[in-house]
Each structure stands twice: as structure tokens, then as C-alpha cells.
Design a protein around this motif. Structure first.
Motif, short mmCIF file in Angstrom:
data_model
loop_
_atom_site.label_atom_id
_atom_site.label_comp_id
_atom_site.label_asym_id
_atom_site.label_seq_id
_atom_site.Cartn_x
_atom_site.Cartn_y
_atom_site.Cartn_z
N SER A 1 0.82 -1.21 0.00
CA SER A 1 0.00 0.00 0.00
C SER A 1 0.86 1.26 0.00
O SER A 1 0.40 2.32 0.35
CB SER A 1 -0.93 0.01 1.22
OG SER A 1 -0.19 -0.01 2.41
N VAL A 2 2.14 1.12 -0.36
CA VAL A 2 3.04 2.26 -0.43
C VAL A 2 2.92 2.91 -1.80
O VAL A 2 2.77 2.24 -2.81
CB VAL A 2 4.49 1.83 -0.15
CG1 VAL A 2 5.44 3.00 -0.27
CG2 VAL A 2 4.59 1.21 1.24
N ARG A 3 2.98 4.24 -1.83
CA ARG A 3 2.86 4.99 -3.07
C ARG A 3 3.95 4.63 -4.10
O ARG A 3 5.08 4.35 -3.73
CB ARG A 3 3.02 6.47 -2.76
CG ARG A 3 1.78 7.11 -2.18
CD ARG A 3 0.91 7.60 -3.31
NE ARG A 3 0.05 8.65 -2.83
CZ ARG A 3 -1.25 8.52 -2.69
NH1 ARG A 3 -1.84 7.40 -3.00
NH2 ARG A 3 -1.98 9.53 -2.26
N PRO A 4 3.60 4.68 -5.39
CA PRO A 4 4.66 4.65 -6.41
C PRO A 4 5.36 6.00 -6.44
O PRO A 4 4.93 6.95 -5.79
CB PRO A 4 3.87 4.41 -7.70
CG PRO A 4 2.54 5.02 -7.44
CD PRO A 4 2.27 4.78 -5.97
N LYS A 5 6.41 6.13 -7.20
CA LYS A 5 7.06 7.42 -7.39
C LYS A 5 6.12 8.35 -8.17
O LYS A 5 5.42 7.92 -9.08
CB LYS A 5 8.37 7.25 -8.16
CG LYS A 5 9.45 6.51 -7.39
CD LYS A 5 9.94 7.34 -6.22
CE LYS A 5 11.10 6.66 -5.52
NZ LYS A 5 11.58 7.46 -4.36
N VAL A 6 6.13 9.62 -7.81
CA VAL A 6 5.24 10.56 -8.47
C VAL A 6 5.58 10.68 -9.96
O VAL A 6 4.70 10.94 -10.79
CB VAL A 6 5.28 11.94 -7.78
CG1 VAL A 6 6.60 12.65 -8.04
CG2 VAL A 6 4.11 12.81 -8.20
N ALA A 7 6.83 10.44 -10.32
CA ALA A 7 7.24 10.52 -11.73
C ALA A 7 6.61 9.42 -12.57
O ALA A 7 6.60 9.51 -13.80
CB ALA A 7 8.76 10.46 -11.84
N GLU A 8 6.08 8.38 -11.93
CA GLU A 8 5.49 7.26 -12.66
C GLU A 8 4.00 7.47 -12.95
O GLU A 8 3.40 6.70 -13.69
CB GLU A 8 5.63 5.96 -11.85
CG GLU A 8 7.06 5.55 -11.55
CD GLU A 8 7.12 4.34 -10.64
OE1 GLU A 8 6.05 3.78 -10.31
OE2 GLU A 8 8.24 3.94 -10.27
N LEU A 9 3.40 8.52 -12.38
CA LEU A 9 1.95 8.67 -12.45
C LEU A 9 1.43 9.04 -13.83
O LEU A 9 2.02 9.86 -14.53
CB LEU A 9 1.48 9.72 -11.45
CG LEU A 9 1.38 9.34 -9.98
CD1 LEU A 9 0.66 10.44 -9.23
CD2 LEU A 9 0.67 8.02 -9.78
N VAL A 10 0.29 8.45 -14.18
CA VAL A 10 -0.45 8.83 -15.37
C VAL A 10 -1.92 8.96 -14.99
O VAL A 10 -2.40 8.32 -14.05
CB VAL A 10 -0.33 7.80 -16.51
CG1 VAL A 10 1.08 7.76 -17.06
CG2 VAL A 10 -0.78 6.42 -16.06
N CYS A 11 -2.63 9.82 -15.71
CA CYS A 11 -4.08 9.95 -15.56
C CYS A 11 -4.68 9.55 -16.90
O CYS A 11 -4.38 10.16 -17.93
CB CYS A 11 -4.48 11.37 -15.18
SG CYS A 11 -6.24 11.53 -14.77
N GLN A 12 -5.53 8.53 -16.87
CA GLN A 12 -6.08 7.98 -18.10
C GLN A 12 -7.60 7.97 -18.07
O GLN A 12 -8.22 7.91 -17.00
CB GLN A 12 -5.55 6.55 -18.32
CG GLN A 12 -4.04 6.49 -18.44
CD GLN A 12 -3.51 5.08 -18.59
OE1 GLN A 12 -4.10 4.13 -18.08
NE2 GLN A 12 -2.39 4.93 -19.29
N LEU A 13 -8.19 7.99 -19.25
CA LEU A 13 -9.64 7.92 -19.39
C LEU A 13 -9.98 6.78 -20.34
O LEU A 13 -9.39 6.67 -21.42
CB LEU A 13 -10.21 9.23 -19.92
CG LEU A 13 -11.74 9.27 -20.09
CD1 LEU A 13 -12.42 9.31 -18.73
CD2 LEU A 13 -12.17 10.45 -20.94
N TYR A 14 -10.93 5.96 -19.92
CA TYR A 14 -11.39 4.83 -20.73
C TYR A 14 -12.87 4.99 -21.05
O TYR A 14 -13.64 5.54 -20.24
CB TYR A 14 -11.20 3.51 -19.98
CG TYR A 14 -9.77 3.03 -19.89
CD1 TYR A 14 -9.29 2.08 -20.78
CD2 TYR A 14 -8.91 3.52 -18.91
CE1 TYR A 14 -7.97 1.62 -20.69
CE2 TYR A 14 -7.60 3.08 -18.82
CZ TYR A 14 -7.14 2.12 -19.71
OH TYR A 14 -5.85 1.68 -19.62
N GLY A 15 -13.27 4.47 -22.19
CA GLY A 15 -14.68 4.40 -22.53
C GLY A 15 -15.25 3.04 -22.22
O GLY A 15 -16.00 2.46 -23.01
N ARG A 16 -14.93 2.55 -21.04
CA ARG A 16 -15.31 1.21 -20.59
C ARG A 16 -15.05 1.11 -19.10
O ARG A 16 -14.44 2.01 -18.51
CB ARG A 16 -14.49 0.13 -21.32
CG ARG A 16 -12.99 0.38 -21.21
CD ARG A 16 -12.16 -0.78 -21.69
NE ARG A 16 -12.25 -1.90 -20.73
CZ ARG A 16 -11.62 -3.05 -20.92
NH1 ARG A 16 -10.89 -3.26 -22.01
NH2 ARG A 16 -11.72 -4.01 -20.02
#
Length: 232
Positions: free
Chosen positions: A56-71
Motif C-alpha cells: 500500500s506504499v505509493r509509487p514514485k510521483v514521476a510514474e503517475l499517469v491519468c487515463q480515461l477509458y470508454g469502458r
């Protein structure tokens, strides 16, 4: 967490919650430790009980992505800590805090949109992925859907220091006592307090607004994300 899976024709089937995955997509590499107990039923099918301990530890902030799916995306693909459901006017929505950020599912009629903030290394499907943004500095994006429905996204990455981070996390904790949902994560040892995720929702008949705040003490960074699902 226990998953009950049946292996049939090279696909895992969740016997409790539904949904299937090809075996190559089963995310065992995410797990801190895994125990699998196998019991054969016949020549075509096997049953697996999988005991999962997920970090439950955070990933590195540099690894983050925000994605949108149509599903929709299977909730089992994420380490979920908090869940809230909403139903207002013509739409319904579910907001979840995960170990990597958040997961929002919004549906009206046949249109279903899923917003996810996660690690770029997460093995998520590419089918019907409508938008993908690395979390860098600040950015705005949008998607116009059929029927005049519009999705708007705005995010920012803010650098901070230990003192400001402590103050910021205290403010989020205080805000959560009045509204929204808050999740505290384990400290890694580099910072005396663990990361926080706070999500606040505004649900109106023609507007569903999500404001999410994710802190990354080890990286001295705060991620702010606002998304809007708007009807005409």
C-alpha cells in the motif's frame, strides 16, 4: 484479500465477482506475496484460491499517469482502500481511492467513462483508452462525447518541502472531517507521516465534479486533479 479464480481455456474467471482475464494479464507481478492453492475439477478447468498481500506504499510521483477509458476496469486490478457510490438525476458514479491514486466510474445510459490515476507501469488494457496524460507540471484536457456530454480534466504537480507537506496534510485531514473521503498510507521511513489521498465530490443533476489530492512525501510533491462529467 482472497480471489477465487477458475482457469478455463487459458483465461482466469473470478467466480465471486465476475470478469475474466487472459492468463498473461493476471497481475501476479504486482504482489508482495502470493499463495496459490490449486484443485483440478476436470480436464478443461482448474480452481485457484489466491491469497494476496498488496503493498500500500505509493509509487514514485514521476510514474503517475491519468487515463480515461470508454469502458469499465475490473476493480480487482487495483488495491482499493475507500469507495463511495453516487446516483443523481440520469447518471450514477463510483469513486474509489487506490494505492496509486483514484478510480472514477461514471455512467449515463450506454455511455460509461472511467478515469484512473495510476502508475505508468500498471498492466492495464489499451482497448477503448481515450486519453492518457503523464502527470507533469500542469495540464488541461477534455473529451466531447455524443449527446453533448463533456469530460474535462485539469491537473497540477506541485513541489513542496517537509514543513509545507505537514501543513498540507493536516489541512486535508481537517477537510475530510466535514466532507469527502480520506485514506492514510503507511510511512516509508523517509518521512515521519505516510502519504494521503483525499477526494471530494460535487454531485448535481447535470454536473459531477471530482477533486482529488494525492500527497507524495518521499518525493516532496502534491498532485491535484479535477475532473468534470457534464451533461448539456
Amino acid at each position: 484479500m482472497i480471489l477465487n479464480l477458475r482457469l478455463t481455456h487459458s483465461r482466469f474467471v473470478n467466480t465471486e465477482f465476475g470478469g475474466t482475464w487472459p492468463t498473461k494479464f493476471f497481475p501476479l507481478r504486482w504482489l508482495q506475496s502470493t499463495t496459490i492453492i490449486k484443485e483440478s475439477f476436470d480436464s478443461h478447468s482448474s480452481f485457484y484460491q489466491v491469497s494476496i498481500n498488496v503493498l500500500s506504499v505509493r509509487p514514485k510521483v514521476a510514474e503517475l499517469v491519468c487515463q480515461l477509458y470508454g469502458r469499465s476496469l475490473h476493480p480487482e486490478l487495483f488495491d482499493i482502500h475507500q469507495t463511495q457510490c453516487y446516483e443523481r438525476g440520469q447518471y450514477k458514479a463510483t469513486v474509489r481511492i487506490t494505492s496509486t491514486g483514484h478510480l472514477v466510474t461514471w455512467q449515463i445510459g450506454d455511455l460509461l467513462l472511467t478515469e484512473v490515476t495510476t502508475s505508468a507501469h500498471a498492466e492495464l488494457p489499451q482497448k477503448r483508452r481515450l486519453m492518457s496524460n503523464r502527470i507533469r507540471a500542469s495540464r488541461e484536457d477534455y473529451l466531447q462525447c455524443n449527446g453533448g456530454i463533456r469530460y474535462d480534466l485539469a491537473f497540477s504537480l506541485e513541489a513542496t518541502n517537509a514543513e509545507k507537506m505537514r501543513h498540507y496534510q493536516n489541512e486535508l485531514s481537517l477537510q475530510s472531517t466535514r466532507q469527502g473521503i480520506l485514506q492514510r498510507f503507511e510511512a516509508s521511513g523517509r518521512f515521519e507521516a505516510g502519504a494521503l489521498s483525499y477526494v471530494n465530490v460535487e454531485a448535481r443533476d447535470k454536473l459531477f465534479r471530482v477533486q482529488a489530492f494525492h500527497t507524495f512525501p518521499d518525493d516532496a510533491a502534491v498532485v491535484r486533479i479535477q475532473s468534470k462529467f457534464q451533461l448539456p
